[in-house]
Design an enzyme around this catalytic site. Structure first.
Site, short mmCIF file in Angstrom:
data_model
loop_
_atom_site.label_atom_id
_atom_site.label_comp_id
_atom_site.label_asym_id
_atom_site.label_seq_id
_atom_site.Cartn_x
_atom_site.Cartn_y
_atom_site.Cartn_z
N ASP A 13 0.87 -1.18 0.00
CA ASP A 13 0.00 0.00 0.00
C ASP A 13 0.91 1.23 0.00
OD1 ASP A 13 -2.18 -1.75 0.33
OD2 ASP A 13 -2.03 -1.66 2.51
N LYS A 35 0.71 -8.25 -1.75
CA LYS A 35 -0.72 -7.94 -1.82
C LYS A 35 -0.91 -6.57 -2.47
CE LYS A 35 -3.43 -6.49 1.66
NZ LYS A 35 -4.35 -5.43 1.23
N LYS A 64 -11.53 -6.66 -2.51
CA LYS A 64 -12.68 -6.72 -1.60
C LYS A 64 -13.97 -6.37 -2.34
CE LYS A 64 -10.17 -5.64 2.68
NZ LYS A 64 -8.90 -5.09 2.18
N ASP A 67 -20.89 -6.20 -4.16
CA ASP A 67 -21.91 -5.58 -5.02
C ASP A 67 -23.04 -6.60 -5.19
OD1 ASP A 67 -23.19 -3.97 -7.07
OD2 ASP A 67 -21.23 -3.03 -7.38
N ILE A 68 -23.93 -6.37 -6.12
CA ILE A 68 -24.95 -7.38 -6.37
C ILE A 68 -24.28 -8.58 -7.06
CG2 ILE A 68 -26.86 -5.71 -6.47
CD1 ILE A 68 -26.75 -5.97 -9.55
N THR A 121 -10.34 -5.97 10.18
CA THR A 121 -9.57 -5.95 11.43
C THR A 121 -9.45 -4.55 12.01
OG1 THR A 121 -7.65 -6.03 9.98
CG2 THR A 121 -8.21 -8.04 11.13
N GLY A 211 1.69 -4.84 6.34
CA GLY A 211 1.96 -3.65 5.54
C GLY A 211 2.87 -2.69 6.26
N ARG A 212 2.26 -1.76 7.02
CA ARG A 212 3.01 -0.65 7.60
C ARG A 212 4.22 -1.03 8.45
NH1 ARG A 212 -2.48 2.14 9.24
NH2 ARG A 212 -3.00 -0.08 9.19
O1 C5P Z 1 -0.48 -1.79 7.22
P1 C5P Z 1 -1.19 -3.00 7.73
O2 C5P Z 1 -0.26 -4.10 8.20
O3 C5P Z 1 -2.27 -2.66 8.74
O4 C5P Z 1 -1.91 -3.56 6.42
C1 C5P Z 1 -2.94 -4.51 6.46
C2 C5P Z 1 -3.47 -4.73 5.08
O5 C5P Z 1 -4.47 -5.74 5.15
C3 C5P Z 1 -4.12 -3.51 4.44
O6 C5P Z 1 -3.77 -3.56 3.04
C4 C5P Z 1 -5.61 -3.73 4.59
O7 C5P Z 1 -6.35 -3.23 3.50
C5 C5P Z 1 -5.69 -5.26 4.61
N1 C5P Z 1 -6.83 -5.83 5.32
C6 C5P Z 1 -7.09 -5.58 6.64
N2 C5P Z 1 -8.19 -6.15 7.27
C7 C5P Z 1 -8.98 -7.00 6.59
C8 C5P Z 1 -8.71 -7.28 5.24
C9 C5P Z 1 -7.60 -6.69 4.64
O8 C5P Z 1 -6.34 -4.85 7.28
N3 C5P Z 1 -9.99 -7.60 7.21
#
Ligand code: C5P
Length: 232
Positions: A13, A35, A64, A67-68, A121, A211-212
């Site tokens: 991201d 991802k 993610k 939609d219909i 989450t 991610g972060r």
């Molecule tokens: O930066 P971080 O470790 O929080 O990144 C988590 C990644 O997982 C993000 O790209 C977020 O969109 C994705 N994600 C999430 N919770 C979910 C599904 C996907 O945090 N239930």
């Protein structure tokens, strides 16, 4: 204890292709899975995925979809040319959408695992109540995960906190992907239901989405190496 090795997926991201390329260069062959979420996919498009696939990365496209049923099916059909190994849809789209998407994915993306997102989450109990859902988070996650598996979806995205209960509840071949991972000492940001990499692995996660903690590190390669060492 799980009889598989938990793998790490880097949530790429980032705000530019240059930044993405820098992280990929730094992490090198230590990183197998990437991802691509809305931020990067909407900016860089399909060509970026093709370029990534050429470098040997496995790709989780985290769109993610919600939609219909017909629109979701057509969206899956539109993705059929992409080199992706995992794709997400929202389980709250309902059983009909889930079943139709599972069927469409088998036809149009036969080498891609279709994953259902349960409760994000970033949401806690009060966030859930504020959108009118009275169930407790664990009950809501169980309900959505069971509905997805009954609809022949391959795997579930959930918090590692829910995994402990869900893993034995669902068929053993269910793929569990868990975001909300924070190595000890790292900032939680907007994630509210979190665990460390080794805790999530012990709970039965097949894949950890991180991610972060890696992206914002001074030395992303070091943080990734530490996480991989913790998992091995
Ligand atoms: O930066 P971080 O470790 O929080 O990144 C988590 C990644 O997982 C993000 O790209 C977020 O969109 C994705 N994600 C999430 N919770 C979910 C599904 C996907 O945090 N239930």
């Amino acid at each position: 204890m799980a009889d598989f090795k938990t793998q790490v997926i880097l949530a790429l991201d980032v705000e530019s292709r240059a930044k993405a390329e820098h992280i990929l260069e730094t992490t090198g062959s230590k990183l197998k899975w990437v991802k691509i979420g809305l931020q990067t996919y909407l900016r860089e498009g399909a060509s970026f995925l093709h370029d990534l696939a050429l470098t040997g990365k496995e790709i989780f496209l985290d769109l993610k979809l919600h939609d219909i049923p017909n629109t979701m099916v057509k969206a899956i059909e539109s993705l059929s040319h992409l080199p992706i190994q995992m794709l997400t849809i929202h389980s709250t789209a309902g059983p009909e959408a889930l079943q139709k998407c599972a069927t469409a994915a088998k036809e149009f993306l036969p080498n891609t695992k279709l994953l259902a997102v349960t409760v994000l989450t970033s949401m806690n109990q009060s966030d859930l109540s504020s959108i009118g859902i009275r169930n407790k988070i664990p009950d809501q996650v169980d309900k959505l995960a069971q509905m997805a598996i009954e609809a022949q979806i391959d795997g579930i995205v959930c918090s590692p906190l829910e995994l402990v209960r869900l893993r034995p509840l669902l068929p053993s071949n269910t793929t569990f992907v868990t975001p909300g991972i924070r190595p000890s000492g790292s900032a939680s940001g907007d994630q509210k239901r979190i665990m460390t990499p080794s805790e999530a692995s012990q709970a039965g996660a097949n894949f950890l989405v991180i991610g972060r903690p890696i992206l914002t590190a001074k030395n992303p390669e070091y943080v990734l190496s530490e996480i991989l060492a913790e998992l091995s």
